[in-house]
Design an enzyme around this catalytic site. Structure first.
Site, PDB file in Angstrom:
ATOM      1  N   LYS A  22       0.852  -1.204   0.000  1.00 34.79           N
ATOM      2  CA  LYS A  22       0.000   0.000   0.000  1.00 34.79           C
ATOM      3  C   LYS A  22       0.879   1.241   0.000  1.00 34.79           C
ATOM      4  CE  LYS A  22      -1.762   1.593   4.032  1.00 34.79           C
ATOM      5  NZ  LYS A  22      -1.437   2.981   4.328  1.00 34.79           N
ATOM      6  N   ASN A  23       1.870   1.275   0.896  1.00 31.64           N
ATOM      7  CA  ASN A  23       2.647   2.507   1.071  1.00 31.64           C
ATOM      8  C   ASN A  23       3.657   2.738  -0.033  1.00 31.64           C
ATOM      9  OD1 ASN A  23       1.092   3.003   3.246  1.00 31.64           O
ATOM     10  ND2 ASN A  23       2.632   2.470   4.778  1.00 31.64           N
ATOM     11  N   CYS A 118      -4.956  12.971  12.539  1.00 31.28           N
ATOM     12  CA  CYS A 118      -5.680  11.717  12.373  1.00 31.28           C
ATOM     13  C   CYS A 118      -5.604  11.017  13.728  1.00 31.28           C
ATOM     14  CB  CYS A 118      -5.080  10.851  11.270  1.00 31.28           C
ATOM     15  SG  CYS A 118      -3.534  10.112  11.738  1.00 31.28           S
ATOM     16  N   ARG A 123       0.339  14.806  12.558  1.00 30.29           N
ATOM     17  CA  ARG A 123       0.725  14.608  11.155  1.00 30.29           C
ATOM     18  C   ARG A 123       1.030  15.923  10.425  1.00 30.29           C
ATOM     19  NH1 ARG A 123      -1.067   9.359   9.856  1.00 30.29           N
ATOM     20  NH2 ARG A 123       0.671   9.287   8.401  1.00 30.29           N
ATOM     21  N   ASP A 308       4.449   0.548  12.084  1.00 32.29           N
ATOM     22  CA  ASP A 308       3.218  -0.019  11.517  1.00 32.29           C
ATOM     23  C   ASP A 308       2.994  -1.467  11.941  1.00 32.29           C
ATOM     24  OD1 ASP A 308       3.390   1.728   8.310  1.00 32.29           O
ATOM     25  OD2 ASP A 308       2.851   2.378  10.329  1.00 32.29           O
ATOM     26  N   ARG A 400      -8.745  -0.220   4.464  1.00 29.84           N
ATOM     27  CA  ARG A 400      -7.772   0.736   3.900  1.00 29.84           C
ATOM     28  C   ARG A 400      -6.465   0.037   3.553  1.00 29.84           C
ATOM     29  NH1 ARG A 400      -6.929   6.242   6.996  1.00 29.84           N
ATOM     30  NH2 ARG A 400      -5.606   6.380   5.146  1.00 29.84           N
TER      31      ARG A 400
HETATM   32  C1  EPZ Z   1       4.365   6.875   6.253  1.00 29.40           C
HETATM   33  O1  EPZ Z   1       3.625   7.963   6.786  1.00 29.40           O
HETATM   34  C2  EPZ Z   1       3.402   5.714   6.167  1.00 29.40           C
HETATM   35  N1  EPZ Z   1       2.303   6.059   5.264  1.00 29.40           N
HETATM   36  C3  EPZ Z   1       2.865   5.385   7.562  1.00 29.40           C
HETATM   37  O2  EPZ Z   1       2.028   4.235   7.436  1.00 29.40           O
HETATM   38  C4  EPZ Z   1       4.036   5.037   8.468  1.00 29.40           C
HETATM   39  O3  EPZ Z   1       3.555   4.787   9.779  1.00 29.40           O
HETATM   40  C5  EPZ Z   1       5.033   6.209   8.493  1.00 29.40           C
HETATM   41  O4  EPZ Z   1       5.448   6.509   7.146  1.00 29.40           O
HETATM   42  C6  EPZ Z   1       6.263   5.907   9.322  1.00 29.40           C
HETATM   43  O5  EPZ Z   1       6.895   4.773   8.823  1.00 29.40           O
HETATM   44  C7  EPZ Z   1       2.513   6.007   3.940  1.00 29.40           C
HETATM   45  O6  EPZ Z   1       3.589   5.680   3.470  1.00 29.40           O
HETATM   46  C8  EPZ Z   1       1.338   6.348   3.077  1.00 29.40           C
HETATM   47  P1  EPZ Z   1       6.497  10.199   8.396  1.00 29.40           P
HETATM   48  P2  EPZ Z   1       4.274   9.439   6.803  1.00 29.40           P
HETATM   49  O7  EPZ Z   1       6.481  11.435   7.599  1.00 29.40           O
HETATM   50  O8  EPZ Z   1       5.092   9.643   5.582  1.00 29.40           O
HETATM   51  C9  EPZ Z   1       6.356  13.426  11.845  1.00 29.40           C
HETATM   52  C10 EPZ Z   1       0.110   2.948   7.718  1.00 29.40           C
HETATM   53  O9  EPZ Z   1      -0.365   2.432   8.732  1.00 29.40           O
HETATM   54  N2  EPZ Z   1       6.399  14.411  10.743  1.00 29.40           N
HETATM   55  O10 EPZ Z   1       7.700   9.307   8.336  1.00 29.40           O
HETATM   56  O11 EPZ Z   1       3.205  10.393   7.086  1.00 29.40           O
HETATM   57  C11 EPZ Z   1       5.022  12.685  11.881  1.00 29.40           C
HETATM   58  O12 EPZ Z   1       4.066  13.453  12.582  1.00 29.40           O
HETATM   59  C12 EPZ Z   1       0.633   4.368   7.761  1.00 29.40           C
HETATM   60  O13 EPZ Z   1       0.235   2.351   6.613  1.00 29.40           O
HETATM   61  C13 EPZ Z   1       6.608  15.760  11.047  1.00 29.40           C
HETATM   62  O14 EPZ Z   1       6.756  16.130  12.201  1.00 29.40           O
HETATM   63  O15 EPZ Z   1       5.220   9.307   8.069  1.00 29.40           O
HETATM   64  C14 EPZ Z   1       5.363  11.402  12.574  1.00 29.40           C
HETATM   65  O16 EPZ Z   1       5.357  11.621  13.980  1.00 29.40           O
HETATM   66  C15 EPZ Z   1       0.381   5.041   9.098  1.00 29.40           C
HETATM   67  N3  EPZ Z   1       6.635  16.657  10.027  1.00 29.40           N
HETATM   68  C16 EPZ Z   1       6.797  11.123  12.105  1.00 29.40           C
HETATM   69  O17 EPZ Z   1       7.311  12.371  11.621  1.00 29.40           O
HETATM   70  C17 EPZ Z   1       6.480  16.282   8.712  1.00 29.40           C
HETATM   71  O18 EPZ Z   1       6.540  17.151   7.826  1.00 29.40           O
HETATM   72  C18 EPZ Z   1       6.877  10.098  10.985  1.00 29.40           C
HETATM   73  O19 EPZ Z   1       6.149  10.606   9.912  1.00 29.40           O
HETATM   74  C19 EPZ Z   1       6.275  14.908   8.430  1.00 29.40           C
HETATM   75  C20 EPZ Z   1       6.244  13.986   9.455  1.00 29.40           C
END
Ligand code: EPZ
Length: 421
Positions: A22-23, A118, A123, A308, A400
């Site tokens: 998915k990701n 969310c 996020r 995850d 999802r």
């Molecule tokens: C991706 O989300 C995945 N989603 C998530 O999977 C996964 O949990 C996550 O990476 C971490 O591995 C997809 O790929 C579609 P991040 P993403 O940016 O890119 C903070 C699932 O269950 N952050 O690495 O949104 C954020 O709040 C989903 O399949 C900032 O602070 O994750 C979080 O605490 C859930 N500022 C941490 O970093 C930003 O600009 C990790 O977020 C971006 C992120």
């Protein structure tokens, strides 16, 4: 809203096919915006999130069609009619923000709603905007939307991210493929889904190196051409189903699984008393004799233990011998499955980002509620081994990220059915 009824039914045996990630698919699909030529994805998973991304790309004017029961996605964004990712779609799925980098790179403008919070956290998108501004984008927040423009195009730069964000890495890398000059992205995320994206971009003519390491270098090119790309296996679906024989006993082979996708996770399974063997067709998983042993888990960016899989691992540890400490370091609110597991007799003490799980002999089936995608499947796993019946409500969360859950688990002997509401 549908629910799923699971009845503890003893050991499992057989094979479960693992779908495309998915990701990975959610970042590969927006990559079509980088080229006016067609991009086709194979081994795509059949999930509601993919339908949401399809609707988003179509709302921009891209042509997106699915073939072979959804496993092939054919896309073309020769002419777009809009550069705005609407709040109605983005609020449902944060990954919609992955159109920001491609729109900026190809069209010099993008209007993308902030996703809003969310269930698992705030996020924010500051890491995305900092990286794109380093490439020369001008980004302003107005009415809850990021208004981004690059009137003179994007220019390569050296940029170090404060945190190895997966989505920010994907947006910045996609944008940099069409920037003038060289971009060096430091503290980049290393997830397999990013490696898969880069392999696809390279097929489209991008000049990129270093994927899978913390430093990715991109030489901008004038244009990208079309390609066909097979989506990488879903390591989170893989890890999820590896826990089914771990929790229930028995032996299950996960078709398409590879150890390289789940290294840190397998180390923890081994410490807990679960054997994992790589075969020609995938990964064979069986529980060693006796009870699962308690282990401590801390979630980290890849190659560390994946956030995850934290909820699913907690379900396993609820019936382990001893006490386990789980630290959630990636998201600020990702223990909502804990109170639901407690309803099944689990002993879990949550203090901020730390959950202490004291194993019990057996969980008891109960009505429970899914709160987010990975929490929902954690409850299904717990129900597989619990005594009696467990009814998991709000399974739209499950749809999802997991295709054909009932069929896949029934296929290895689980007693599980979907109750239409
Ligand atoms: C991706 O989300 C995945 N989603 C998530 O999977 C996964 O949990 C996550 O990476 C971490 O591995 C997809 O790929 C579609 P991040 P993403 O940016 O890119 C903070 C699932 O269950 N952050 O690495 O949104 C954020 O709040 C989903 O399949 C900032 O602070 O994750 C979080 O605490 C859930 N500022 C941490 O970093 C930003 O600009 C990790 O977020 C971006 C992120």
């Amino acid at each position: 809203m549908d629910s799923i009824l699971v009845t503890g039914n003893g050991a499992l045996s057989g094979q479960i096919p693992i779908a495309g990630a998915k990701n990975a698919c959610l970042t590969l699909m927006p990559a079509t915006l980088l080229s006016e030529e067609p991009l086709t994805l194979t081994n795509a998973p059949r999930l509601s999130d993919i339908k949401t991304m399809t609707a988003l790309l179509q709302s921009l004017g891209a042509e997106v069609s699915t073939l072979q029961d959804g496993q092939v996605i054919a896309m073309s964004s020769h002419d777009l009619t809009s550069h705005t990712a609407d709040y109605e779609i983005v609020r449902k799925m944060r990954a919609s923000n992955l159109v920001l980098g491609p729109l900026l790179a190809r069209f010099g403008q993008a209007v993308v709603s902030l996703p809003g919070g969310c269930a698992i956290g705030a996020r924010p998108m500051d890491l995305h905007t900092e990286g794109l501004e380093a490439l020369g984008a001008e980004i302003e927040l107005k009415d809850g939307y990021l208004h981004a423009s690059a009137p003179r195009g994007l220019t390569g730069a050296v940029h170090e991210m404060r945190f190895a964000s997966v989505g920010a890495t994907e947006n910045i890398v996609m944008a940099a493929t069409l920037a003038k000059g060289t971009t060096v992205l430091k503290n980049a995320a290393r997830e397999p889904e990013i490696v898969d994206l880069v392999e696809c971009l390279r097929k489209m003519g991008a000049q990129i190196s270093g994927e899978g390491t913390s430093t990715i270098e991109i030489q901008g090119v004038d244009r990208l051409h079309g390609a066909t790309h097979q989506v990488v296996t879903d390591r989170i679906e893989l890890g999820t189903y590896m826990l089914a024989p771990a929790i229930c006993g028995g032996e299950v082979e996960l078709l398409g699984g590879r150890l390289s996708l789940v290294g840190a996770f397998v180390e923890k399974l081994d410490a807990a008393g679960i054997d994992v063997e790589e075969t020609a067709k995938g990964l064979k998983v069986r529980r060693r004799n006796g009870r699962v042993q308690a282990v401590d888990v801390t979630t980290e960016p890849f190659p560390g233990f994946p956030t995850d899989l934290q909820a699913q691992m907690m379900a396993l540890l609820c019936t382990a011998e001893g006490t386990s400490v789980l630290e959630e370091k990636i998201f600020e609110n990702r223990f909502m499955h804990a109170p639901e597991l407690t309803r099944m007799g689990a002993r879990i003490d949550v203090q901020g980002g730390t959950a202490t799980v004291t194993g019990v002999d057996r969980l008891k089936g109960a009505p429970v509620m899914a709160t987010d995608l990975r929490a929902s499947v954690s409850l299904i796993l717990a129900g597989l081994a619990a005594e009696g019946e467990t009814v998991v409500s709000r399974v739209y969360h499950l749809d999802r990220g997991y295709e054909h859950v009932v069929q896949k688990l029934e296929g290895v002997g689980a007693k599980i059915e979907r109750i239409k509401s």
